[in-house]
Design a protein around this motif. Sequence first.
Motif, PDB file in Angstrom:
ATOM      1  N   TRP A 127       0.871  -2.356  -1.115  1.00 12.07           N
ATOM      2  CA  TRP A 127       0.715  -3.497  -0.515  1.00 12.07           C
ATOM      3  C   TRP A 127       0.148  -3.638   0.883  1.00 12.07           C
ATOM      4  O   TRP A 127       0.244  -2.460   1.559  1.00 12.07           O
ATOM      5  N   ARG A 128      -0.586  -4.722   1.243  1.00 13.79           N
ATOM      6  CA  ARG A 128      -1.474  -4.918   2.418  1.00 13.79           C
ATOM      7  C   ARG A 128      -1.162  -6.009   3.266  1.00 13.79           C
ATOM      8  O   ARG A 128      -1.010  -7.045   2.444  1.00 13.79           O
ATOM      9  N   MET A 129      -1.478  -6.073   4.313  1.00 13.20           N
ATOM     10  CA  MET A 129      -1.195  -7.222   5.096  1.00 13.20           C
ATOM     11  C   MET A 129      -2.125  -6.901   6.568  1.00 13.20           C
ATOM     12  O   MET A 129      -2.628  -5.882   6.874  1.00 13.20           O
ATOM     13  N   ASP A 130      -2.575  -8.213   7.098  1.00 11.88           N
ATOM     14  CA  ASP A 130      -3.266  -8.152   8.495  1.00 11.88           C
ATOM     15  C   ASP A 130      -2.062  -8.560   9.510  1.00 11.88           C
ATOM     16  O   ASP A 130      -1.606  -9.668   9.229  1.00 11.88           O
ATOM     17  N   ASP A 131      -1.912  -7.681  10.298  1.00  9.66           N
ATOM     18  CA  ASP A 131      -1.067  -8.163  11.450  1.00  9.66           C
ATOM     19  C   ASP A 131      -1.608  -8.112  12.753  1.00  9.66           C
ATOM     20  O   ASP A 131      -2.250  -7.292  13.339  1.00  9.66           O
ATOM     21  N   PRO A 132      -1.528  -9.442  13.477  1.00  7.56           N
ATOM     22  CA  PRO A 132      -2.184  -9.619  14.719  1.00  7.56           C
ATOM     23  C   PRO A 132      -2.032  -8.642  15.852  1.00  7.56           C
ATOM     24  O   PRO A 132      -2.541  -8.326  16.709  1.00  7.56           O
ATOM     25  N   ARG A 133      -0.538  -7.919  15.789  1.00  6.06           N
ATOM     26  CA  ARG A 133      -0.441  -6.972  16.621  1.00  6.06           C
ATOM     27  C   ARG A 133      -0.723  -5.579  16.414  1.00  6.06           C
ATOM     28  O   ARG A 133      -1.105  -4.670  17.293  1.00  6.06           O
ATOM     29  N   ALA A 134      -1.030  -5.289  15.098  1.00  2.15           N
ATOM     30  CA  ALA A 134      -1.188  -3.840  14.662  1.00  2.15           C
ATOM     31  C   ALA A 134      -2.479  -3.601  13.795  1.00  2.15           C
ATOM     32  O   ALA A 134      -3.030  -2.700  13.821  1.00  2.15           O
ATOM     33  N   GLY A 135      -3.002  -4.957  13.573  1.00  2.00           N
ATOM     34  CA  GLY A 135      -4.426  -4.280  12.559  1.00  2.00           C
ATOM     35  C   GLY A 135      -3.988  -4.611  11.259  1.00  2.00           C
ATOM     36  O   GLY A 135      -3.007  -5.058  10.682  1.00  2.00           O
ATOM     37  N   LYS A 136      -4.899  -3.699  10.521  1.00  2.00           N
ATOM     38  CA  LYS A 136      -4.626  -3.817   9.005  1.00  2.00           C
ATOM     39  C   LYS A 136      -3.695  -2.900   8.610  1.00  2.00           C
ATOM     40  O   LYS A 136      -3.504  -1.672   9.173  1.00  2.00           O
ATOM     41  N   ILE A 137      -2.579  -3.195   7.663  1.00  2.00           N
ATOM     42  CA  ILE A 137      -1.608  -2.329   7.330  1.00  2.00           C
ATOM     43  C   ILE A 137      -1.553  -2.262   6.127  1.00  2.00           C
ATOM     44  O   ILE A 137      -1.748  -3.341   5.238  1.00  2.00           O
ATOM     45  N   ARG A 138      -1.437  -0.868   5.427  1.00  2.00           N
ATOM     46  CA  ARG A 138      -1.164  -0.689   3.936  1.00  2.00           C
ATOM     47  C   ARG A 138      -0.121   0.165   3.896  1.00  2.00           C
ATOM     48  O   ARG A 138       0.282   1.064   4.504  1.00  2.00           O
ATOM     49  N   TYR A 139       0.503  -0.090   2.829  1.00  2.00           N
ATOM     50  CA  TYR A 139       1.684   0.787   2.213  1.00  2.00           C
ATOM     51  C   TYR A 139       1.611   1.311   0.697  1.00  2.00           C
ATOM     52  O   TYR A 139       0.975   0.628  -0.153  1.00  2.00           O
ATOM     53  N   ALA A 140       1.520   2.538   0.310  1.00  2.00           N
ATOM     54  CA  ALA A 140       1.583   2.947  -1.034  1.00  2.00           C
ATOM     55  C   ALA A 140       2.926   3.558  -1.553  1.00  2.00           C
ATOM     56  O   ALA A 140       3.294   4.531  -0.799  1.00  2.00           O
ATOM     57  N   MET A 141       3.186   3.291  -2.572  1.00  2.00           N
ATOM     58  CA  MET A 141       4.646   3.814  -3.035  1.00  2.00           C
ATOM     59  C   MET A 141       4.428   4.174  -4.380  1.00  2.00           C
ATOM     60  O   MET A 141       3.474   3.660  -5.324  1.00  2.00           O
ATOM     61  N   HIS A 142       5.028   5.308  -4.780  1.00  2.00           N
ATOM     62  CA  HIS A 142       4.999   5.675  -6.265  1.00  2.00           C
ATOM     63  C   HIS A 142       6.244   6.471  -6.552  1.00  2.00           C
ATOM     64  O   HIS A 142       7.074   7.111  -5.513  1.00  2.00           O
ATOM     65  N   LEU A 143       6.585   6.876  -7.556  1.00  2.00           N
ATOM     66  CA  LEU A 143       7.690   7.517  -8.238  1.00  2.00           C
ATOM     67  C   LEU A 143       6.950   8.966  -8.526  1.00  2.00           C
ATOM     68  O   LEU A 143       6.171   9.028  -9.141  1.00  2.00           O
ATOM     69  N   ASP A 144       7.524  10.016  -7.907  1.00  2.00           N
ATOM     70  CA  ASP A 144       7.188  11.280  -7.857  1.00  2.00           C
ATOM     71  C   ASP A 144       7.650  11.905  -9.377  1.00  2.00           C
ATOM     72  O   ASP A 144       8.524  11.324  -9.792  1.00  2.00           O
ATOM     73  N   PRO A 145       7.300  13.113  -9.669  1.00  2.00           N
ATOM     74  CA  PRO A 145       7.702  13.777 -10.772  1.00  2.00           C
ATOM     75  C   PRO A 145       9.284  13.827 -10.814  1.00  2.00           C
ATOM     76  O   PRO A 145       9.782  13.937 -12.111  1.00  2.00           O
ATOM     77  N   GLU A 146       9.685  13.905  -9.910  1.00  2.00           N
ATOM     78  CA  GLU A 146      11.274  14.105  -9.845  1.00  2.00           C
ATOM     79  C   GLU A 146      11.929  12.595  -9.952  1.00  2.00           C
ATOM     80  O   GLU A 146      13.170  12.638  -9.764  1.00  2.00           O
ATOM     81  N   GLY A 147      11.244  11.673  -9.981  1.00  2.00           N
ATOM     82  CA  GLY A 147      11.754  10.171 -10.124  1.00  2.00           C
ATOM     83  C   GLY A 147      12.151   9.714  -8.726  1.00  2.00           C
ATOM     84  O   GLY A 147      12.936   8.636  -8.521  1.00  2.00           O
ATOM     85  N   ARG A 148      11.713  10.323  -7.519  1.00  2.00           N
ATOM     86  CA  ARG A 148      11.984   9.690  -6.186  1.00  2.00           C
ATOM     87  C   ARG A 148      11.029   8.721  -5.822  1.00  2.00           C
ATOM     88  O   ARG A 148       9.893   8.900  -6.228  1.00  2.00           O
ATOM     89  N   TRP A 149      11.530   7.766  -5.172  1.00  2.00           N
ATOM     90  CA  TRP A 149      10.813   6.728  -4.501  1.00  2.00           C
ATOM     91  C   TRP A 149       9.933   7.378  -3.066  1.00  2.00           C
ATOM     92  O   TRP A 149      10.674   7.725  -2.154  1.00  2.00           O
ATOM     93  N   VAL A 150       8.814   7.597  -3.113  1.00  3.45           N
ATOM     94  CA  VAL A 150       7.867   8.141  -1.877  1.00  3.45           C
ATOM     95  C   VAL A 150       7.067   7.018  -1.583  1.00  3.45           C
ATOM     96  O   VAL A 150       6.266   6.340  -2.274  1.00  3.45           O
TER      97      VAL A 150
END
Length: 175
Positions: A127-150
Amino acid sequence: MMRFTLVPLLAASVLAAPLAAQDSVSTLGVFANLQGTWEGSAWIVMGPDGRHTVRQRETVASAAAGTVITVRGVGVETLDDGTERTVHDAFAIVHMDHDGHTPVMRAFTAYNWMDMKLTLRDRGFEWRMDDPRAGKIRYAMHLDPEGRWVEQGFASRDGGTTWSQFFEMTLSRVK
């Protein structure tokens, strides 16, 4: 004559509504599999205070007959004197747009709310957004091989040419 044709159509649409709700959850990809409570460690860089290490909890649930996924994230920091302070408190709603194909995410924090550009992946999302205070922001999430949320967060103050990481969490399902 038109009235008699509409009655079966209306009845069919009312009967199909629960099936459409079930389909909506499955079209929300990884979010359907994230339902439950997740906990683990995280770190975040915030303004002049610098880096904070927190205990992060994410709670994911379906709502509105399965047409909406809610995500509540709370990060708590333990201070030197043993007291706790909430560093991060956010709530998001994820659903399909009216076209039935485009995932939509609106997130709320204590300071504001934002509409995100959300992309679903096989084992995660971005997910991405433009924040007037911080600029462009992006987050990347995946489930790793152990099933953890990273999940990792990055910011760019130069329009997306260079990115700096400011957030990372690794969570395990607890419920």
